[in-house]
Design a protein around this motif. Structure first.
Motif, short mmCIF file in Angstrom:
data_model
loop_
_atom_site.label_atom_id
_atom_site.label_comp_id
_atom_site.label_asym_id
_atom_site.label_seq_id
_atom_site.Cartn_x
_atom_site.Cartn_y
_atom_site.Cartn_z
N LEU A 70 26.37 12.12 17.48
CA LEU A 70 26.38 11.06 16.46
C LEU A 70 25.02 10.40 16.45
O LEU A 70 24.55 9.93 17.48
CB LEU A 70 27.47 10.02 16.78
CG LEU A 70 27.54 8.79 15.88
CD1 LEU A 70 27.98 9.19 14.48
CD2 LEU A 70 28.48 7.75 16.46
N GLU A 71 24.38 10.39 15.29
CA GLU A 71 23.09 9.72 15.18
C GLU A 71 23.34 8.26 14.83
O GLU A 71 24.09 7.96 13.92
CB GLU A 71 22.25 10.38 14.09
CG GLU A 71 20.84 9.83 14.04
CD GLU A 71 19.96 10.64 13.10
OE1 GLU A 71 19.58 10.07 12.07
OE2 GLU A 71 19.69 11.80 13.39
N PRO A 72 22.70 7.34 15.57
CA PRO A 72 22.93 5.92 15.28
C PRO A 72 22.33 5.53 13.93
O PRO A 72 21.38 6.15 13.47
CB PRO A 72 22.20 5.20 16.43
CG PRO A 72 21.17 6.17 16.89
CD PRO A 72 21.74 7.53 16.66
N THR A 73 22.89 4.51 13.33
CA THR A 73 22.30 3.96 12.11
C THR A 73 20.99 3.27 12.49
O THR A 73 20.74 3.01 13.66
CB THR A 73 23.24 2.93 11.46
OG1 THR A 73 23.39 1.83 12.36
CG2 THR A 73 24.59 3.53 11.10
N ILE A 74 20.18 2.98 11.50
CA ILE A 74 18.92 2.28 11.77
C ILE A 74 19.20 0.92 12.41
O ILE A 74 18.52 0.53 13.36
CB ILE A 74 18.09 2.13 10.47
CG1 ILE A 74 17.66 3.50 9.92
CG2 ILE A 74 16.88 1.23 10.70
CD1 ILE A 74 16.68 4.27 10.78
N GLY A 114 0.79 -1.22 0.00
CA GLY A 114 0.00 0.00 0.00
C GLY A 114 0.82 1.27 0.00
O GLY A 114 0.27 2.35 0.06
N GLY A 115 2.16 1.21 -0.05
CA GLY A 115 2.94 2.44 -0.11
C GLY A 115 4.35 2.27 0.40
O GLY A 115 4.82 1.17 0.63
N GLU A 116 5.02 3.41 0.57
CA GLU A 116 6.39 3.42 1.06
C GLU A 116 6.40 3.89 2.50
O GLU A 116 5.62 4.75 2.89
CB GLU A 116 7.26 4.36 0.23
CG GLU A 116 7.59 3.83 -1.13
CD GLU A 116 8.57 4.72 -1.87
OE1 GLU A 116 8.93 5.80 -1.36
OE2 GLU A 116 8.98 4.33 -2.96
N VAL A 117 7.31 3.33 3.29
CA VAL A 117 7.47 3.73 4.68
C VAL A 117 8.92 4.14 4.87
O VAL A 117 9.83 3.40 4.50
CB VAL A 117 7.11 2.58 5.65
CG1 VAL A 117 7.41 2.97 7.08
CG2 VAL A 117 5.66 2.20 5.49
N GLU A 118 9.13 5.32 5.42
CA GLU A 118 10.48 5.79 5.71
C GLU A 118 10.70 5.68 7.22
O GLU A 118 9.87 6.10 8.01
CB GLU A 118 10.64 7.25 5.27
CG GLU A 118 12.03 7.78 5.47
CD GLU A 118 12.19 9.19 4.96
OE1 GLU A 118 13.34 9.60 4.79
OE2 GLU A 118 11.18 9.88 4.73
N GLU A 119 11.80 5.08 7.60
CA GLU A 119 12.15 4.94 9.01
C GLU A 119 13.20 5.98 9.35
O GLU A 119 14.21 6.10 8.66
CB GLU A 119 12.72 3.55 9.30
CG GLU A 119 11.73 2.44 9.13
CD GLU A 119 12.34 1.08 9.42
OE1 GLU A 119 13.51 0.85 9.04
OE2 GLU A 119 11.65 0.25 10.02
N ILE A 120 12.94 6.76 10.40
CA ILE A 120 13.91 7.75 10.86
C ILE A 120 14.13 7.58 12.36
O ILE A 120 13.30 7.03 13.07
CB ILE A 120 13.47 9.20 10.56
CG1 ILE A 120 12.18 9.53 11.30
CG2 ILE A 120 13.34 9.43 9.07
CD1 ILE A 120 11.85 11.00 11.30
N ILE A 121 15.25 8.11 12.82
CA ILE A 121 15.58 8.09 14.24
C ILE A 121 14.85 9.26 14.90
O ILE A 121 14.84 10.36 14.36
CB ILE A 121 17.11 8.22 14.46
CG1 ILE A 121 17.88 7.17 13.66
CG2 ILE A 121 17.46 8.18 15.93
CD1 ILE A 121 17.61 5.75 14.06
N VAL A 122 14.25 9.04 16.08
CA VAL A 122 13.56 10.12 16.78
C VAL A 122 14.55 11.23 17.13
O VAL A 122 15.76 10.99 17.27
CB VAL A 122 12.85 9.61 18.06
CG1 VAL A 122 11.74 8.63 17.71
CG2 VAL A 122 13.83 9.00 19.03
N GLU A 123 14.05 12.45 17.28
CA GLU A 123 14.93 13.60 17.50
C GLU A 123 15.68 13.56 18.83
O GLU A 123 16.84 13.93 18.90
CB GLU A 123 14.12 14.90 17.40
CG GLU A 123 13.75 15.23 15.98
CD GLU A 123 13.13 16.60 15.85
OE1 GLU A 123 13.52 17.50 16.62
OE2 GLU A 123 12.28 16.76 14.97
#
Length: 134
Positions: free
Chosen positions: A83-87, A35-44
């Protein structure tokens, strides 16, 4: 608006929305889902969440680092927001610390003829005028 909502309509203007440039690049992974695309991001506020959860469990940074297979300095920089962690690392931290670090953003403009569109479209709320009214 999507092509389905725009059928038979005349465009009288274009609105552009901007949220401004983010202060630093965000880690994101885009996946296709039914049903679509989902983008995963790290919370702020990932650093504060990780530090609070680690302290709540009574662990040092060394212990947490060993549990997720990283260096202590990496954990320190993540907790400080440097440093933002990878997914993948965020998933490991979520599992070990029992916290939520990954948000899923769905492409709301996606229209699938197989499943239909769920939600309000711009066409539902926009007011259209005939060319003669301009």
């Amino acid at each position: 608006m999507c092509s389905q909502c725009a059928k038979g309509k005349t465009v009288i203007g274009v609105l552009t929305f901007s949220q401004g440039a983010p202060s630093k690049p965000r880690t994101a992974v885009t996946r296709r889902r039914r049903g679509g695309e989902v983008e995963e991001i790290i919370v702020e506020n990932y650093g504060e969440i990780i530090r609070s959860a680690r302290e709540r469990m009574g662990w040092t940074r060394d212990v947490l680092a060993a549990m997720v297979g990283e260096k202590e300095s990496t954990i320190r920089r993540i907790e400080a927001g440097q440093l933002e962690p990878t997914i993948d690392l965020a998933r490991k931290l979520e599992k070990v610390l029992k916290v939520k670090l990954i948000e899923e953003l769905t492409d709301y403009g996606d229209y699938s003829e197989d499943y239909g569109y769920e939600g309000v479209t711009l066409g539902d709320i926009a007011e259209f005028r005939d060319r003669g009214d301009i």
